[in-house]
Scaffold this motif. Structure first.
Motif, PDB file in Angstrom:
ATOM      1  N   GLU A 224       0.834  -1.210   0.000  1.00  0.00           N
ATOM      2  CA  GLU A 224       0.000   0.000   0.000  1.00  0.00           C
ATOM      3  C   GLU A 224       0.869   1.260   0.000  1.00  0.00           C
ATOM      4  N   GLN A 225       1.914   1.264   0.819  1.00  0.00           N
ATOM      5  CA  GLN A 225       2.795   2.426   0.875  1.00  0.00           C
ATOM      6  C   GLN A 225       3.576   2.596  -0.417  1.00  0.00           C
ATOM      7  N   GLU A 226       3.982   1.481  -1.017  1.00  0.00           N
ATOM      8  CA  GLU A 226       4.685   1.546  -2.301  1.00  0.00           C
ATOM      9  C   GLU A 226       3.800   2.177  -3.370  1.00  0.00           C
ATOM     10  N   LEU A 227       2.541   1.762  -3.409  1.00  0.00           N
ATOM     11  CA  LEU A 227       1.607   2.326  -4.385  1.00  0.00           C
ATOM     12  C   LEU A 227       1.318   3.798  -4.107  1.00  0.00           C
ATOM     13  N   LEU A 228       1.125   4.134  -2.830  1.00  0.00           N
ATOM     14  CA  LEU A 228       0.835   5.525  -2.477  1.00  0.00           C
ATOM     15  C   LEU A 228       1.975   6.441  -2.909  1.00  0.00           C
ATOM     16  N   GLN A 244       2.210  17.165  -5.136  1.00  0.00           N
ATOM     17  CA  GLN A 244       2.628  15.862  -4.627  1.00  0.00           C
ATOM     18  C   GLN A 244       1.500  15.063  -3.986  1.00  0.00           C
ATOM     19  N   GLN A 245       0.401  15.714  -3.642  1.00  0.00           N
ATOM     20  CA  GLN A 245      -0.657  15.038  -2.887  1.00  0.00           C
ATOM     21  C   GLN A 245      -1.803  14.627  -3.816  1.00  0.00           C
ATOM     22  N   THR A 246      -1.547  13.599  -4.626  1.00  0.00           N
ATOM     23  CA  THR A 246      -2.567  13.077  -5.531  1.00  0.00           C
ATOM     24  C   THR A 246      -3.505  12.133  -4.801  1.00  0.00           C
ATOM     25  N   ALA A 247      -2.957  11.375  -3.850  1.00  0.00           N
ATOM     26  CA  ALA A 247      -3.771  10.419  -3.090  1.00  0.00           C
ATOM     27  C   ALA A 247      -3.507  10.572  -1.600  1.00  0.00           C
ATOM     28  N   LEU A 248      -4.557  10.366  -0.812  1.00  0.00           N
ATOM     29  CA  LEU A 248      -4.439  10.383   0.645  1.00  0.00           C
ATOM     30  C   LEU A 248      -4.101   9.003   1.188  1.00  0.00           C
ATOM     31  N   ALA A 249      -4.550   7.963   0.488  1.00  0.00           N
ATOM     32  CA  ALA A 249      -4.323   6.599   0.971  1.00  0.00           C
ATOM     33  C   ALA A 249      -4.582   5.607  -0.149  1.00  0.00           C
TER      34      ALA A 249
END
Length: 280
Positions: A224-228, A244-249
Motif C-alpha cells: 500500500e505504501q509503495e503504491l501511495l 505531490q498530494q494526488t492520493a491520501l491513501a
C-alpha cells in the motif's frame, strides 16, 4: 432471536445519509490537513485549504459537502439471530434513502433505467450489500458515492504471471487515466482476487477503511505504501492542478482466487469520502 423493526432501519438509514452528506469523517479531515502540510505546490496548498474550509462549513451550516450527493451504497451486516419485523430490510433501506433525500435539497441522481434515463425522484434504490454474520446486531455502513470518481474506476483481469508488477502497473494506469476527474486527492481502493465481481466489491469496501490505518498483513501494508508513493509521484496533485498530494491513501483488500486468474479492481474515491455507520 432479537427483533429489529422496519421503522428502526428506516430512521437509521435516513440519519446516516444526512450525516454522511453533511459531515466529513474525522479521519478524512485529519488526512486533508496532513496533505496540506506535505504539499509543496502553492496552488495545491490553496486547493487543500479550500477543501478543509468546505468540510468545516458544510458541518457548521448543515449543507451538502458536494453537489453530487451520490448514489447510496449500503453495507448491511445482518446477525443471523436478528429477525426483521414489519417489512423487508432492503425496503427499509430504500425508504430511509427516500426520506433523507427529500428532507434536504440533496440532488436526486438515480435514474430508473440506464438507457431510458428517467429520474426516480427519490435517489433510490440504493446499492445494497447484505452479509449474514454471527450475533444479534445489524451494522449499517452508508456511503453516498459520487460518480465523478466512480466513473474512473477500472477492472483488470490479469494473468497470474503478471504478479505484483502487473498489479502495480494496472493501479497506476487507472490513476493516470483518471487524472483530475475524480477530484484528487483521492483514496484508492484495490481489490485483488476472487472473481470479477468479488474484486470490485473488495475495492469498494476498502475505501471506507480508516485513513491512516495499516493493513493487518505487513506485506500488504508495505505494498500500500509503495503504491501511495508511486501515485503521489505522478504529479497530478490536488484538483489535478499539479503537486505531490494526488492520493491520501491506498487500501488493498485480497481474497482467494482461481489458479488461472488475477482479478484486480481499482475503485477511486474523491477527497469527500462520505460515509457513516451505526449498529442497531
Amino acid at each position: 432471536m432479537r427483533v429489529i423493526h422496519f421503522e428502526e432501519v428506516v430512521t437509521a438509514v435516513s440519519d446516516l445519509c444526512q450525516q454522511a452528506n453533511f459531515q466529513l469523517p474525522t479521519d478524512l479531515k485529519a488526512a486533508l490537513r496532513r496533505a496540506r502540510r506535505a504539499e509543496r505546490s502553492p496552488i495545491g496548498q490553496e486547493v487543500l485549504d479550500n477543501l478543509v474550509e468546505n468540510a468545516c462549513l458544510a458541518e457548521q451550516r448543515v449543507a451538502a459537502l458536494c453537489q453530487d450527493t451520490g448514489m447510496v451504497v449500503v453495507f448491511a451486516d445482518l446477525g443471523q439471530d436478528v429477525h426483521m419485523q414489519g417489512g423487508l430490510l432492503t425496503d427499509a433501506i430504500n425508504e430511509g434513502v427516500r426520506l433523507a433525500y427529500q428532507a434536504h435539497p440533496f440532488r436526486h441522481s438515480v435514474v430508473a433505467d440506464p438507457l431510458q434515463r428517467v429520474n426516480t425522484g427519490t435517489n433510490a434504490p440504493a446499492i445494497i450489500h447484505v452479509r449474514l454474520c454471527a450475533g444479534d446486531k445489524l451494522k449499517l455502513l452508508v456511503a453516498p458515492k459520487g460518480f465523478g470518481s466512480e466513473n474512473t474506476s477500472r477492472l483488470f483481469m490479469l494473468k497470474p504471471a503478471d504478479g505484483w508488477p502487473g498489479v502495480k502497473a494496472a493501479v497506476l494506469q487507472a490513476v493516470r487515466d483518471a487524472g483530475p476527474n475524480p477530484c484528487p486527492p483521492i483514496i484508492v481502493g484495490v481489490g485483488l482476487g476472487g472473481t470479477m465481481e468479488k474484486a470490485a466489491l473488495l475495492a469498494k469496501e476498502s475505501l471506507f477503511r480508516s485513513i491512516g490505518s495499516q493493513h493487518a498483513d505487513q506485506a500488504y501494508a508495505a505494498l500500500e505504501q509503495e503504491l501511495l508513493q508511486a501515485i503521489n509521484q505522478t504529479g497530478i496533485g490536488p484538483a489535478g492542478l499539479g503537486g505531490q498530494q494526488t492520493a491520501l491513501a491506498v487500501h488493498i483488500a485480497a481474497y482467494p482466487t482461481h489458479i488461472a486468474g488475477l482479478p484486480v479492481a481499482v475503485n477511486l474515491q474523491c477527497h469527500a469520502c462520505r460515509h457513516a455507520e451505526r449498529v442497531l
